[in-house]
Write an enzyme that holds these catalytic residues in place. Structure first.
Site, PDB file in Angstrom:
ATOM      1  N   HIS A 248       0.857  -1.181   0.000  1.00  0.00           N
ATOM      2  CA  HIS A 248       0.000   0.000   0.000  1.00  0.00           C
ATOM      3  C   HIS A 248       0.897   1.237   0.000  1.00  0.00           C
ATOM      4  O   HIS A 248       0.867   2.044   0.919  1.00  0.00           O
ATOM      5  CB  HIS A 248      -0.946  -0.010   1.204  1.00  0.00           C
ATOM      6  CG  HIS A 248      -2.148   0.870   1.047  1.00  0.00           C
ATOM      7  ND1 HIS A 248      -3.435   0.411   1.215  1.00  0.00           N
ATOM      8  CD2 HIS A 248      -2.257   2.176   0.721  1.00  0.00           C
ATOM      9  CE1 HIS A 248      -4.286   1.412   1.010  1.00  0.00           C
ATOM     10  NE2 HIS A 248      -3.596   2.505   0.720  1.00  0.00           N
TER      11      HIS A 248
ATOM     12  N   ASN B 130      -2.272  -2.147  -3.792  1.00  0.00           N
ATOM     13  CA  ASN B 130      -3.418  -1.273  -3.614  1.00  0.00           C
ATOM     14  C   ASN B 130      -3.336  -0.113  -4.603  1.00  0.00           C
ATOM     15  O   ASN B 130      -2.336   0.612  -4.638  1.00  0.00           O
ATOM     16  CB  ASN B 130      -3.460  -0.700  -2.199  1.00  0.00           C
ATOM     17  CG  ASN B 130      -4.615   0.274  -2.044  1.00  0.00           C
ATOM     18  OD1 ASN B 130      -5.765  -0.141  -2.007  1.00  0.00           O
ATOM     19  ND2 ASN B 130      -4.323   1.559  -2.026  1.00  0.00           N
ATOM     20  N   GLU B 131      -4.376   0.057  -5.378  1.00  0.00           N
ATOM     21  CA  GLU B 131      -4.540   1.215  -6.265  1.00  0.00           C
ATOM     22  C   GLU B 131      -3.248   1.674  -6.945  1.00  0.00           C
ATOM     23  O   GLU B 131      -2.737   2.769  -6.680  1.00  0.00           O
ATOM     24  CB  GLU B 131      -5.116   2.388  -5.465  1.00  0.00           C
ATOM     25  CG  GLU B 131      -6.463   2.084  -4.875  1.00  0.00           C
ATOM     26  CD  GLU B 131      -6.935   3.196  -3.946  1.00  0.00           C
ATOM     27  OE1 GLU B 131      -8.034   3.694  -4.162  1.00  0.00           O
ATOM     28  OE2 GLU B 131      -6.203   3.557  -3.020  1.00  0.00           O
TER      29      GLU B 131
END
Ligand SMILES: *[C@@H]1O[C@H](CO)[C@@H](O)[C@H](O)[C@H]1NC(C)=O
Ligand SMILES: *[C@@H]1O[C@H](CO)[C@@H](O)[C@H](O)[C@H]1NC(C)=O
Length: 291
Positions: free
Chosen positions: A172, A217-218
């Site tokens: 992340h 994540n993203e």
């Protein structure tokens, strides 16, 4: 408490969505086909959701853990970024302590989303593992941090004891600072092997209990804000961009980073499928945002 610029972006997006919805209503489009109860959220209950639906909350290591220099954790690019550029953080603060999940996880897990026994739904907590808490300098040859392994084992066991399934994000945005310094981390194909080594430690140590893995994540936010606009760590961009960075190339670097993320994702999934999935029976995927 620190406040990421992302929250501003999210609020802006949310406003945009609301505005779009209001516009749609005003012009008489899009709403007519919705059943009436969809417009009144008071009719929405947990039982409105199908059996087996998973309810949960999600967090990320840098925003929650704190203990930034504790338990033999190495620095991540977010540690360096917030300390080097407090002017790029809304209130000039950092994640050194955050909400102190590193020390308070038992209190938070017990006081969080308490499952209703036997209501047919499932409950989960999604958190991310801090790569430099597992491998302090980013690479396997820098050593595995036993204290980091212990912390995540304790967190996972606490969640399971409260009926919450752990959903684990492996990355992340908190790249080990060591890898950034040594070879530019995601700007180099060398990141793929280091990432694969890191996730292998996680599968091996936690995969007996973790059945849902998220590789990245993203990636869009990480590449765009980190390497195009330069407002997130590692704060690289062209001088004409919002971040007015000293180093970077907003025309090229986001694409190079995105490419290496895809390769690293593939390497992690391949490893999981071939070496762990048969015995551990979990699922693996990526969290994508599209805005
Ligand atoms: C990153 O932070 C560490 C720890 O505070 C420091 O030793 C190092 O010099 C920093 N590196 C850069 C490139 O700013
Ligand atoms: C991590 O530490 C090992 C052992 O000291 C060293 O060989 C390696 O180059 C280091 N990696 C980084 C990224 O600093």
């Amino acid at each position: 408490m620190m406040e990421f610029r992302e929250s501003i972006v999210l609020v802006t997006l949310l406003l945009f969505t609301v505005v779009a919805a209001v516009t749609a209503t005003a012009t008489g489009s899009a709403t007519a086909s919705l059943p009436a109860h969809h417009e009144d959220e008071s009719h929405l209950h947990r039982r409105s959701f199908p059996k087996g639906f998973i309810f949960g909350a999600a967090s990320s290591a840098y925003q929650y853990e704190g203990g930034a220099k504790e338990g033999s954790k190495g620095p991540s690019i977010w540690d360096n970024f917030t300390h080097a550029h407090p002017e790029k953080i809304a209130d000039g603060s950092n994640g050194d302590v955050a909400v102190d999940q590193y020390h308070r996880y038992k209190i938070y897990v017990a006081g969080g989303c308490t499952p209703n026994e036997g209501d047919g739904h499932r409950y989960a907590y999604r958190f991310s593992i801090s790569w430099p808490r597992i491998l302090p300098n980013g690479s396997l040859n820098g050593g595995i941090n036993k204290e980091g392994i212990d912390y995540y084992n304790n967190l996972i066991n606490e969640l399971l004891s409260q009926g919450l399934q752990p959903f684990v994000t492996l990355f992340h945005w908190d790249t080990p600072q060591g890898l950034d310094k040594q070879y530019g981390s995601f700007l180099s194909p060398r990141i793929v092997k280091d990432y694969q080594d890191y996730v292998e430690v996680c599968f091996r140590e936690f995969g007996d209990r973790v059945k849902h893995w998220i590789t990245f994540n993203e990636p869009h936010v990480f590449t765009d804000y980190g390497y195009a606009s330069g407002i997130f760590a590692p704060g690289r961009c062209s001088s004409w961009e919002i971040g007015r960075c000293k180093n970077g190339d907003s025309d090229k670097e986001p694409y190079i980073v995105g490419h290496h993320i895809l390769l690293a994702h593939a390497a992690a999934v391949d490893l999981y499928r071939n070496k762990f999935q048969k015995t551990q029976n979990g699922k693996i995927g990526m969290t994508l945002d599209c805005n």
